[in-house]
Design an enzyme around this catalytic site. Sequence first.
Site, PDB file in Angstrom:
ATOM      1  N   TYR A 173       0.827  -1.218   0.000  1.00 29.12           N
ATOM      2  CA  TYR A 173       0.000   0.000   0.000  1.00 29.12           C
ATOM      3  C   TYR A 173       0.859   1.265   0.000  1.00 29.12           C
ATOM      4  CZ  TYR A 173      -4.129  -2.868   1.043  1.00 29.12           C
ATOM      5  OH  TYR A 173      -5.143  -3.784   0.997  1.00 29.12           O
ATOM      6  N   LYS A 223       3.234 -15.403   1.648  1.00 29.80           N
ATOM      7  CA  LYS A 223       3.117 -16.021   0.323  1.00 29.80           C
ATOM      8  C   LYS A 223       4.551 -16.321  -0.118  1.00 29.80           C
ATOM      9  CE  LYS A 223       0.590 -17.222  -3.247  1.00 29.80           C
ATOM     10  NZ  LYS A 223      -0.222 -18.431  -3.198  1.00 29.80           N
ATOM     11  N   ASP A 255      -3.388 -17.965   0.891  1.00 28.21           N
ATOM     12  CA  ASP A 255      -4.547 -18.615   0.258  1.00 28.21           C
ATOM     13  C   ASP A 255      -5.073 -19.743   1.144  1.00 28.21           C
ATOM     14  OD1 ASP A 255      -2.021 -19.565  -0.319  1.00 28.21           O
ATOM     15  OD2 ASP A 255      -2.436 -20.078  -2.412  1.00 28.21           O
ATOM     16  N   ASP A 279      -5.648  -6.861   5.539  1.00 29.28           N
ATOM     17  CA  ASP A 279      -6.840  -6.137   5.093  1.00 29.28           C
ATOM     18  C   ASP A 279      -7.890  -7.133   4.589  1.00 29.28           C
ATOM     19  OD1 ASP A 279      -8.514  -4.131   4.306  1.00 29.28           O
ATOM     20  OD2 ASP A 279      -7.254  -3.373   2.679  1.00 29.28           O
ATOM     21  N   ASP A 283     -11.615  -8.804   6.544  1.00 28.48           N
ATOM     22  CA  ASP A 283     -12.989  -8.734   6.019  1.00 28.48           C
ATOM     23  C   ASP A 283     -13.618 -10.121   5.984  1.00 28.48           C
ATOM     24  OD1 ASP A 283     -12.965  -5.977   5.651  1.00 28.48           O
ATOM     25  OD2 ASP A 283     -13.983  -6.128   3.700  1.00 28.48           O
TER      26      ASP A 283
END
Length: 393
Positions: A173, A223, A255, A279, A283
Site C-alpha cells: 500500500y 506467500k 490462500d 486487510d 474482512d
Amino acid sequence: MITTNMVTTNMVTTNMVINNMIDEMEKKPKQYKIAVLAGDGIGPEVMTEALKVLEAISRKYSLDFSYTEALVGGAAYEKYQSHLPEFTLNTCRNSDAILFGSVGGPVDEQLNEKWKGVEVNSLLSLRKHFGLFANLRPVRLYPQLASSSTLRSDIATNGFDILIVRELTGGIYFGQPKGREGAGDSEKAYDTMVYNRMEITRIAKIAFDAALRRKRVVHSVDKANVLTTMVFWREVVEEVAKQYPEVSYEPIYVDNAAMQLTKRPSDFDVMLCGNMFGDILSDEAAAIAGSIGLLPSASLSEKGFGMYEPSGGSAPDIAGKGLANPIAQILSAAMMLRYSFGLNSAADDIETAVDILISQGKILTPDLGGNNNTSEVGTAITQNIMQLTDYAD
Ligand code: NAD
C-alpha cells in the site's frame, strides 16, 4: 545584600509553592484528551453511541474525558476542500488518542471530487503521519450469533476468538515506486511490495507479545512460495519466534489461511499479517463473525499513540436510517481506554456490557437479526454498564 538566611527562606517558600501545586494537580483528576473524528456515512451515528457509552464510563469512574470534534473525509471536503484539514490534524496532534468513525462515499461515486482519494488522503495519511504501524483487530464469533455467521452451522456453534495483527504502514500500500505509464497495449500500472527487517521485526514482536496474553499460538500469514518479500518476511518472523519459545508458531500461505479460516477458525489465535493480507483476511473474518458491525480495531505507534476505529467502512447503503450496528465503534472506544489510557476495568466494563447484550439477544440491530435501531443498542449497552457492580479500577 542577600544573606544565606534569605536564600534558605526563599528556597523553602519556593519548595512549598511547588509542593502545593503538585498537591493541587494530584487532587485534580487526569484529563484524557480525545480527538473525535466521526467522518462520513454511518460514522456520526455510531460515534454518538460510543460517546454515550464513554459518558457513562466517565460518570461511573469519575473520569475526565475531554472531546474535540473535527471533520474528516467527505464531510471535511465539503467545508475545507480537503479530506484532512490542518485543524483536524492539529486536533489529533494535541490529543491523547483519536477515536475515528469511517470515511468514504457510495462505491459508484468514488470518482466525484468529494470522494476521490478520500481514504488515502485522510485515513492512510493519519496512519502514516502518526506512525501507526500496528493494527490490532480482535474478531470473535459469539456462539449466540452462530446463525448470523456465514460459517457452516456445526463450525459456527463452536465460536472463535482471533486477534489479527496487521502491519499498517508498509507493504504494497505504501511501497515505491507505484504508478501508471505508457499507452495502448503497452500501458501498464505497478505497485511495489517492500518490507525491511525493522518493520517485520516490530510487528512480529507485537503479535508474539499479544499471544503470550492469549492462547499462545501465532500463525504468520505469507506467500513465501511466490514472493521474495514474503520469503524475507518468513525468515525474519522465524528469528523473532525463537525469542518466544512458549508460543507455538506456524507459517501459513495466505490462500490456505483464507480457506482454513472458514473450515477451522477456532484453531487460530493470533494471525500475523502484512498490510494487504491483513486487510483482506479481516474482512473475511468479519463475515464469519456475523457482522462487520461488531469488529473494532486499534492502530498503535511505537510511542503508544493510538487511533481507534471500526474495521468496516462508512456503509452509505444504510447511513441515516438508524440501521448501523454501533458495537464496533463502542468496542473501539473500549480498546482506546485499554491501550491508550490503561483504564482496564473501564474497558472490561464496556466489553462485558456488550457480551451481556449479545447473550441476551433481545436488543440487536438488523445485521444480527434484530429489530432495534442504532440508538437503542447504544442505550442498552450504557444501561448494562451502569448495572455492573464492580467499581474497582
Ligand atoms: P462497508 O464496510 O462500508 O460496507 C460493507 C457492508 O457492510 C455494507 O452492506 C454495509 O451496510 C455493512 N456494514 C458496514 N458497517 C456496518 C455496521 N456498523 N452495521 C451494519 N452493517 C454494516 O464497505 P464498502 O461498502 O465496501 O465501502 C463503503 C465506503 O466505505 C467506501 O467509500 C469505502 O471506500 C469506505 N471504507 C472506509 C473505511 C474506513 O473508513 N476505515 C474502510 C472500508 C471502506
